[in-house]
Each structure stands twice: as structure tokens, then as C-alpha cells.
Design an enzyme around this catalytic site. Structure first.
Site, short mmCIF file in Angstrom:
data_model
loop_
_atom_site.label_atom_id
_atom_site.label_comp_id
_atom_site.label_asym_id
_atom_site.label_seq_id
_atom_site.Cartn_x
_atom_site.Cartn_y
_atom_site.Cartn_z
N GLU A 3 42.85 27.13 84.79
CA GLU A 3 42.83 27.66 86.15
C GLU A 3 42.89 26.51 87.16
O GLU A 3 42.49 25.37 86.85
CB GLU A 3 41.52 28.45 86.36
N ASN A 36 42.80 39.92 88.34
CA ASN A 36 41.72 39.30 87.56
C ASN A 36 40.38 39.74 88.14
O ASN A 36 40.21 39.75 89.36
CB ASN A 36 41.84 37.77 87.67
N GLU A 37 39.47 40.10 87.28
CA GLU A 37 38.12 40.51 87.70
C GLU A 37 38.18 41.30 89.01
O GLU A 37 37.56 40.94 90.02
CB GLU A 37 37.19 39.28 87.82
N TYR A 91 30.84 35.46 79.21
CA TYR A 91 30.40 34.06 79.10
C TYR A 91 29.03 33.99 78.44
O TYR A 91 28.20 34.88 78.61
CB TYR A 91 30.36 33.41 80.49
N GLU A 138 38.78 35.65 78.96
CA GLU A 138 37.86 34.59 79.39
C GLU A 138 36.62 34.66 78.52
O GLU A 138 35.92 35.68 78.52
CB GLU A 138 37.48 34.73 80.87
N GLN A 183 37.39 26.62 79.78
CA GLN A 183 38.78 26.41 80.11
C GLN A 183 39.28 25.15 79.41
O GLN A 183 38.47 24.40 78.88
CB GLN A 183 38.94 26.31 81.61
O1 AHR Z 1 36.46 30.70 84.49
C1 AHR Z 1 35.83 30.62 85.73
C2 AHR Z 1 35.81 31.93 86.47
O2 AHR Z 1 35.05 32.86 85.78
C3 AHR Z 1 37.14 32.62 86.66
O3 AHR Z 1 37.85 32.15 87.74
C4 AHR Z 1 36.74 34.04 86.86
O4 AHR Z 1 37.72 34.94 86.44
C5 AHR Z 1 35.44 34.17 86.09
O5 AHR Z 1 34.45 34.76 86.83
#
Ligand code: AHR
Length: 522
Positions: free
Chosen positions: A43, A190-191, A259, A320, A369
Site C-alpha cells: 500500500e 476497501n473496508e 489482524y 489483509e 504488508q
Molecule cells: O494495512 C493497513 C490498513 O489496515 C489498510 O490500509 C486498511 O485496509 C486496514 O485497516
């Protein structure tokens, strides 16, 4: 005398180690582990693109069209199958037209979500797609549906994919690229429940229908793979509403973001704290618990998908995933730079095993990432780069790409922290095109080794080769002084006799066990 005493103590210790027996079985239905599970994500965030992957043509750092050659080489070794770009949250305010044409004429953009700095747009569509071509990887573009129009997305697709004469293909040619790149993978926002527009699921479902209807290569032959912006973690209602309201002909996949952190659930805007390097045994336990939770989350989303999509036309794409800790002290806020330790290797190992084991629906995933951000596989500082422990896991596990999933049957020993416990061993297995079997085995237990006996008498095995990623301390990591502390090395301390493979997996370590066979009975 001393030697005998040590040998005796070692023998007694071995006797007290409970042995875990593992059997390999063929699943009832054949499932290929899609190579796209081993995808990455780059990103425009912090030092991932600028001062990371891209240093510019005039940099002293050896580069190919501005992209660091050492990074290109490192990524090639991983055989990365796809690369997601330009975001993340950045995607929904990125305007692709600002990133094409002569670099000195491109307008700049303020990266509002990530640090508020200005970017000069010198890394744009051509730079990204040419990089993918160089890497032999498939691009996965997140289209802007937050601040961009349907027409912008249509034009972008025409710019990258149209091989006939059209305003966008002519513009592409004028900018130096004759043949289309034929980008297949497109994210539709995205999101969108968060940084992508704070939409409700119902509103996004309608918006998805609108954008997706116009996301096509050409009439009657759409080979575009449209990924709906899915839920974060346990937001099952999001998946339910989307699948109820989006006609199947408009969608190829739905995504999921998740995450791992020591503190539990996180997401855009809710950055966790806690150091990536200095963590307590409790933090370690909680982090691995958080990583393992993705299995329950995946299963629950799959249950909903099975309800609305019985014939499994729609894929689950975890575009992600990875660890998210507090930023390294002294680094810029919102740049999400964190170090990467043996704990991250364990997170990657268990997560990839879980994806493999759910490969029936999970067809793609993207580690967040690639460089200098979150659970990065590569860190850079000036001319130097580090390959992180996570890099070494991705490299070992690449053998599972496009291999046939096998089942492993075993009762794991327990790893305890105070009153809580987790399964200490985590594994997945696959058979590759040559008939070799690869087993990835993780011991999450940071205190105990575990003895494992693979019962393989059904197989004709010519040779066994094992690689291990292990370290003395759980927070060991590679840094710019020592890039080699955590890496994969050959492991020979095993016994293979009459179809039984006996080994002891050390605390907090991962193994890739390759069973080489020329007459595989499986
Ligand atoms: O990966 C970092 C961020 O995490 C991304 O931009 C977003 O999609 C997510 O919240």
C-alpha cells in the site's frame, strides 16, 4: 561418567515427553491449495512504496525503473503469486490518472489516512504493473469507489486491459505501453464499513452492484475477478447482507480482513500498542491466541457462504492479514513500521496452515504488508535490506502453492499460560505435482519441545528432508547489523525407520518436512 549421567537424564527426559502421533490422510474431495493464498500487499503507506520498494530512477541504490533490485530478487525467490495495490485505505482516495504520463507533470497527493504527507505520484499504474510483470506475479488492484466514480473505474480497466482501439488504450499507448496488462483481480473498494466510506452493509451491497456491473473487459467476455470488500473479523452480518443482496453473476469473491495483536481485535483507526520486539510471555500467548482465532472466523464466514452459495462459485479472499503491533520507537506516527521476530514467524506459520486447511473456500490471501509496514517480509534502511523471519516462512511454505491438500490427523498436546491453554501443534500438508508430500509443522509452545511421530507406512518414501526456523529467544529477529539470526536451516536430528518418522520440534519453531517419494501410494 558425566557423559553417561547426561545420556541417562536425556533418556529419562525423552520418556517423559508425550509423543504425538500424526497420520496423513487423503480428504474425501480433492482440493487444490490455490497459489494465490501466498499473495502480498503493498500500500501507499509509510515506507512501503516510497523509500521502500520504489527509490526512483535517480537513486544510488541499484534499481530497475526505480524499483530496488535487491527487493525484486528477494520477491522472486518467494514466487509471489499476486500483489495487491495501491491500498488499503489509500485505495479509496487514489486517482489513477494522477499516476500516469510524464513523472514531472504528475500532480501530488496528500496521503490523508497514513501520516498526511505529500506523495509525488511517481509510482503509478505503469510502475506497478511493470513490476508485477518483472516478478511474474498477478496484479490485484483495489479500485476507488469511495472518492472515484464508476466511470473512473471503467476507464482504469479499459486502460490496463483493452487490446482494441479505445480512448483509454490509446492513452496507454501514448504513455509508452502498447500491449494491455490484462489485470484480472480487482477489489471493489476497501473496508467500506470503515475508511472506505463508513457505509452500511446494505448501502455497500447496492454500491457494489453498481460498480461491479460496469467492471468488465469487453462485452460478453468478462474475465475480471471482482472482490467485494468484506468484513473485518467477526462481523458476520456484513457477509450475510452482501451475499443476500449481490447477484452471483456480479461477484467472484468476498474478502475478509483480520489482524493479529496481543490486545485482540483491531482494524483501521484502532491501532494497537505494544512493542513488536519487547513482549511478555502473556503478550506472546495472547498474540498467538489472536492469530489462531482466524480459524473460527473463517469457518463462520464459510458457513454463511455455504448457505448462500451452495455450489461454491464465490471465493473467500483474506486480502489483509498479519500482525499489527505498536510502531517502532522513533519512527513516524501512522507509518506502521514494526520489527519482525520469531513470534511473527509463528503467526505466519499458523495462519498459512489455517488457510491451507480451508483451501476449499479460501482461494487468495494477502499478507500486510510487503516492505517496512506491519508484518513486513522485507525491511529497508538506506542501501541495506533485511529479510525478516516472516520472509523465511513464506519461502518455506511456497511449496504448498497449487499443491493438493492432505489431511493430518492428530491430537495436539497443550500449551498453557496460567489458566488458559491452546493446542501446541499446528500443521498442514499437501502433495505437489511430483508426488512429494510437504508438511508444515509449528510448535507454538514457547517453553516445551514436543515429540512427534509421523506414521507413514502407507507411503513409499525415498528420502526425508527437513528445514527448521527456530531461535533461542522468542523475540529474536534480524536487524541491520545481523541479518542472519533467524533463518531457515536444515534439520537432521530425526529418525526415519520402518515407515515411522520420529522427531522433536523445539519450542517456538516451525518445520517444513518434505517426504520425497517416487511411488507414492496416496
Ligand atoms: O494495512 C493497513 C490498513 O489496515 C489498510 O490500509 C486498511 O485496509 C486496514 O485497516
Amino acid at each position: 561418567m558425566r557423559i553417561y549421567l547426561f545420556a541417562f537424564i536425556f533418556f529419562c527426559f525423552k520418556l517423559t515427553l508425550a509423543q504425538t502421533k500424526i497420520n496423513i490422510q487423503i480428504p474425501e474431495t480433492t482440493t487444490t491449495i490455490s497459489k494465490h493464498i501466498y499473495g502480498h500487499f503493498a500500500e501507499h503507506l509509510g515506507r512501503c512504496i516510497y523509500d521502500g520498494i520504489y527509490v526512483g530512477e535517480n537513486s544510488e541504490i541499484p534499481n530497475l525503473n526505480g524499483v530496488r533490485i535487491d527487493i525484486i530478487e528477494a520477491l522472486k525467490q518467494l514466487k509471489i503469486p499476486n500483489l495487491r495495490w495501491p491500498g488499503g485505505c489509500f485505495a479509496d482516495y487514489y486517482h489513477w490518472r494522477d499516476g500516469i504520463g510524464p513523472k514531472d507533470k504528475r500532480p501530488s497527493i496528500v496521503n490523508i489516512w497514513w501520516g498526511g504527507e505529500s506523495e509525488d505520484n511517481s509510482f503509478g499504474t505503469h510502475d506497478f504493473l511493470n513490476l508485477c510483470e518483472e516478478l511474474g506475479t498477478e496484479p490485484f488492484i483495489s479500485a476507488n469507489i469511495g472518492t472515484g466514480s464508476v466511470r473512473d473505474v471503467m476507464d482504469w480497466i479499459q486502460y490496463t486491459n483493452h487490446d482494441g482501439k479505445s480512448p483509454m488504450s490509446e492513452l496507454r499507448k501514448k504513455n509508452g505501453r502498447e500491449a494491455p496488462w490484462n489485470v484480472k483481480f480487482w477489489g471493489v473498494g476497501n473496508e467500506t464499513w470503515g475508511c472506505g466510506g463508513l457505509m452500511t452493509a446494505e448501502f455497500y451491497a447496492n454500491r457494489f452492484r453498481l460498480y461491479s456491473s460496469f467492471m468488465t473487459n469487453r462485452q460478453n467476455s468478462n474475465n475480471i475477478y471482482r472482490v467485494a470488500a468484506g468484513a473485518y473479523g467477526e462481523n458476520y452480518n456484513w457477509t450475510e447482507v452482501l451475499l443476500k443482496n449481490i447477484p452471483k453473476k456480479l461477484i467472484e469473491a468476498i474478502s475478509l480482513h483480520y489482524y493479529t495483536s496481543a490486545s485482540g481485535v483491531i482494524g483501521a483507526g484502532k491501532n494497537p500498542t505494544g512493542s513488536a520486539i519487547n513482549f511478555s510471555p502473556k503478550d506472546y500467548f495472547m498474540t498467538i491466541k489472536s492469530a489462531l482465532k482466524i480459524e473460527e472466523i473463517i469457518k463462520n464466514h464459510i458457513k454463511i457462504m455455504d448457505k448462500y452459495d451452495k455450489d461454491q462459485k464465490i471465493d473467500l479472499v483474506v486480502d489483509e492479514w498479519g500482525s499489527w503491533f505498536g510502531e517502532e520507537v522513533g519512527t513516524k506516527p501512522r507509518f506502521l513500521y514494526q520489527q519482525n521476530t520469531m513470534r511473527d514467524a509463528i503467526i505466519a506459520g499458523v495462519t498459512l496452515n489455517i488457510f491451507n486447511n480451508h483451501a476449499r473456500r479460501v482461494k487468495m490471501a494477502n499478507l500486510a504488508q510487503t516492505v517496512n509496514v506491519l508484518q513486513a517480509i522485507i525491511l529497508t534502511e538506506g542501501k541495506k535490506i533485511i529479510l525478516t523471519p516472516t520472509y523465511h516462512v513464506m519461502k518455506l511454505y511456497s511449496v504448498h502453492q497449487n499443491a493438493e491438500l492432505l489431511n493430518l490427523k492428530f491430537d495436539s498436546p497443550i500449551y498453557k499460560y496460567k489458566l488458559e491453554s491452546l493446542k501446541a501443534l499446528n500443521a498442514s500438508a499437501s502433495k505437489d505435482k511430483s508426488g512429494n508430500i510437504n508438511i508444515s509443522l509449528v510448535n507454538i509452545d514457547n517453553k516445551k519441545s514436543h515429540e512427534v511421530l509421523f506414521q507413514l507406512s502407507d507411503l513409499d518414501i525415498k528420502d526425508v528432508r527437513i528445514n527448521i526456523i527456530s531461535s533461542e529467544k522468542i523475540n529474536d529477529h534480524n536487524d541491520f547489523k545481523n541479518n542472519d539470526l533467524v533463518k531457515s536451516v536444515s534439520f537432521t536430528n530425526f529418525e526415519y525407520n520402518s515407515g515411522n518418522l520420529d522427531l522433536e520440534i523445539p519450542p517456538h519453531s516451525l518445520m517444513l518436512i518434505k517426504l520425497i517419494s517416487d511411488r507414492n501410494k496416496l
